[in-house]
Motif scaffolding. Structure first.
Motif, short mmCIF file in Angstrom:
data_model
loop_
_atom_site.label_atom_id
_atom_site.label_comp_id
_atom_site.label_asym_id
_atom_site.label_seq_id
_atom_site.Cartn_x
_atom_site.Cartn_y
_atom_site.Cartn_z
N ASP A 180 41.74 43.39 34.17
CA ASP A 180 43.10 43.24 34.69
C ASP A 180 43.14 42.16 35.76
O ASP A 180 42.23 42.02 36.57
CB ASP A 180 43.58 44.55 35.29
N ASP A 181 44.21 41.40 35.75
CA ASP A 181 44.48 40.45 36.83
C ASP A 181 45.00 41.26 38.01
O ASP A 181 46.12 41.77 37.98
CB ASP A 181 45.51 39.42 36.37
N LEU A 182 44.19 41.39 39.04
CA LEU A 182 44.56 42.23 40.17
C LEU A 182 45.71 41.66 40.99
O LEU A 182 46.23 42.33 41.89
CB LEU A 182 43.35 42.47 41.08
N PHE A 183 46.11 40.44 40.72
CA PHE A 183 47.22 39.83 41.45
C PHE A 183 48.50 39.83 40.63
O PHE A 183 49.54 39.35 41.09
CB PHE A 183 46.86 38.40 41.86
N ALA A 184 48.46 40.35 39.41
CA ALA A 184 49.65 40.39 38.55
C ALA A 184 50.53 41.58 38.93
O ALA A 184 50.02 42.64 39.32
CB ALA A 184 49.24 40.49 37.09
N ARG A 221 34.50 43.63 41.99
CA ARG A 221 35.41 42.50 41.76
C ARG A 221 35.28 41.42 42.85
O ARG A 221 36.29 40.98 43.43
CB ARG A 221 36.86 43.01 41.69
N PRO A 222 34.08 40.99 43.17
CA PRO A 222 33.93 39.99 44.24
C PRO A 222 34.60 38.66 43.92
O PRO A 222 34.85 37.87 44.84
CB PRO A 222 32.40 39.84 44.35
N GLU A 223 34.91 38.41 42.65
CA GLU A 223 35.54 37.13 42.29
C GLU A 223 36.94 36.97 42.87
O GLU A 223 37.46 35.86 42.98
CB GLU A 223 35.58 36.98 40.77
N VAL A 224 37.59 38.08 43.29
CA VAL A 224 38.94 37.99 43.84
C VAL A 224 38.92 37.72 45.34
O VAL A 224 39.97 37.44 45.94
CB VAL A 224 39.77 39.26 43.55
N TRP A 225 37.75 37.82 45.97
CA TRP A 225 37.64 37.72 47.43
C TRP A 225 38.20 36.41 47.98
O TRP A 225 38.95 36.42 48.97
CB TRP A 225 36.19 37.93 47.85
N PRO A 226 37.86 35.24 47.39
CA PRO A 226 38.40 33.98 47.95
C PRO A 226 39.92 33.92 47.95
O PRO A 226 40.54 33.51 48.95
CB PRO A 226 37.78 32.90 47.05
N ALA A 271 50.33 41.66 46.49
CA ALA A 271 50.33 42.06 45.08
C ALA A 271 49.07 42.86 44.75
O ALA A 271 49.11 43.86 44.03
CB ALA A 271 50.44 40.83 44.18
N LEU A 272 47.93 42.40 45.28
CA LEU A 272 46.68 43.10 45.03
C LEU A 272 46.70 44.50 45.65
O LEU A 272 46.20 45.45 45.06
CB LEU A 272 45.51 42.29 45.59
N THR A 273 47.30 44.63 46.82
CA THR A 273 47.41 45.94 47.46
C THR A 273 48.14 46.93 46.56
O THR A 273 47.72 48.08 46.41
CB THR A 273 48.15 45.81 48.81
N GLU A 274 49.23 46.49 45.96
CA GLU A 274 49.99 47.37 45.07
C GLU A 274 49.15 47.79 43.87
O GLU A 274 49.19 48.94 43.42
CB GLU A 274 51.26 46.67 44.61
N ARG A 275 48.37 46.84 43.33
CA ARG A 275 47.51 47.16 42.19
C ARG A 275 46.43 48.16 42.58
O ARG A 275 46.09 49.07 41.81
CB ARG A 275 46.88 45.88 41.65
#
Length: 400
Positions: A329-333, A255-260, A271-275
């Motif tokens: 999945d949206d990892l920030f949702a 999922r490198p697209e979430v890095w920025p 939020a991403l940590t919880e996911r």
């Protein structure tokens, strides 16, 4: 004696990442045979697992009674009768009360400045290393070791022994009885000496606070206090190291697209940590064990008194009735319901807020500091630490 980590790298074909383990679809409670032949009831739906974890009719202490089938998957410190995790009722509450003030969200928030400083120090050292860099040796291991050492007041020699003790404290049963007895005896002696030292010379560390709280509470056997301190020391770094390594492997490899966004927005990192906690289990076991005290109905099925019950949190966290699957999945949702990754009920993970804070800060700051961080070798080539009930990468080679 050196840490026997290398002896437990699994040979042969690559192992699948933990988030890709083939969980069976959740269903009604059903009798199963565990790998060692123990007859148990498997509970896998979200509502059913949550009930088992929160209902006092399902406990831990009964697992160690003479008439309860043994679970070979539980060995090392985790099988100790004195461990807080294996206590129920008033015995459990007495131990938990000694720590309740230390691990509240407000208390953990006060630790944030020095945890941030440790994160930055690790990143400084990482930045000065020759590339490719091993994230495990340079970040995912030294960070939680430094945090738990600062928290518990451990010296340099103790820090160097943590990985060795953890291999046996959370053994998956692959170590010999002689190895286990020797390592855990050594660890218990260390724990007893640490407590004695803090009684005579208290400091501002958590060990000193536990000694004072235990004296105020009264009635806590020394063996239970030793196991409590030892459990905090190894559990406080092993689970965070495992989760951080698995998370970075997943993010960089798939999922490198979430890095920025991870590096730009600390709130989004939370939020991403919880996911990630929800998505990636700590190990490939299929359930946390409980003992049915009386006949109890779960999900329309009566589980008889005396039964061993395996609550499969991994399957429950993938229950489509609660967490509808989506292709990407949206990892920030936000999650649709509270994750069971950290347990629930009386035995909910004491260090949950500390683990969340460490992971959030670590993931956010490494992404902010190294926006071009990438894998230097295929994710499929990763070898894994084995021999314990958790599973994490042995090495993650990266560059930028």
């Amino acid at each position: 004696m050196s840490c026997p980590v290398d002896a437990h790298v699994r040979p042969g074909p690559p192992m699948p990442p933990l988030h890709r383990l083939p969980f069976d679809p959740p269903g009604p409670p059903r009798p199963v045979d565990s790998p060692d032949g123990t007859r148990a009831w498997l509970v896998s739906r979200y509502a059913d697992v949550r009930k088992v974890l929160t209902d006092s009719r399902f406990g831990r202490a009964g697992l160690h009674s003479p008439d309860t089938p043994s679970l070979s998957g539980e060995s090392g410190l985790v099988s100790s009768l004195d461990l807080i995790f294996n206590q129920d009722g008033e015995d459990h509450l007495r131990l938990r009360r000694t720590m309740r003030r230390a691990f509240t969200p407000r208390a953990v928030a006060r630790w944030r400045p020095w945890i941030e400083a440790i994160v930055e120090q690790c990143l400084d050292e990482l930045a000065g290393s020759e590339r490719p860099v091993d994230l495990v040796a340079g970040f995912t291991l030294p960070l939680p070791v430094a945090v738990i050492s600062r928290l518990m007041g451990l010296d340099t020699e103790a820090r160097e022994r943590l990985r060795h003790w953890s291999q046996y404290a959370f053994s998956d049963g692959s170590h010999s009885e002689e190895e286990m007895a020797s390592a855990l005896s050594e660890f218990a002696v260390f724990g007893a000496e640490l407590l004695a030292e803090r009684r005579s010379t208290p400091g501002d560390d958590l060990t000193s606070m536990l000694v004072g709280a235990a004296d105020e509470e009264g009635g806590i056997p020394e063996g239970q206090l030793v196991d409590l301190v030892c459990g905090l020391i190894v559990g406080g770094h092993d689970s965070t190291m495992t989760m951080l390594g698995n998370s970075l492997l997943y993010l960089l490899g798939e999922r490198p697209e979430v890095w920025p966004r991870l590096g730009a927005d600390e709130q989004a990192a939370g939020a991403l940590t919880e996911r990630l906690l929800h998505l990636i289990p700590l190990g490939d076991d299929r359930g946390t064990a409980r003992h049915a005290v009386v006949d109890t109905e779960v999900g329309g099925v009566t589980i008889p008194a005396g039964s061993v019950v395996l609550a499969d949190c991994g399957a429950a966290n993938r229950d489509p009735a609660v967490f509808p699957p989506r292709p990407l999945d949206d990892l920030f949702a936000p999650l649709a319901a509270p994750t069971l990754a950290l347990g629930a009920g009386a035995h909910y993970c004491l260090g949950a807020w500390l683990a969340r804070l460490e992971l959030q800060l670590a993931l956010h700051r490494i992404a902010a500091r190294f926006p071009g961080l990438r894998m230097a070798e295929p994710a499929e080539a990763v070898e894994w630490h084995l021999g314990t009930t958790s599973r994490s990468p042995r090495r993650i080679a990266v560059t930028w």
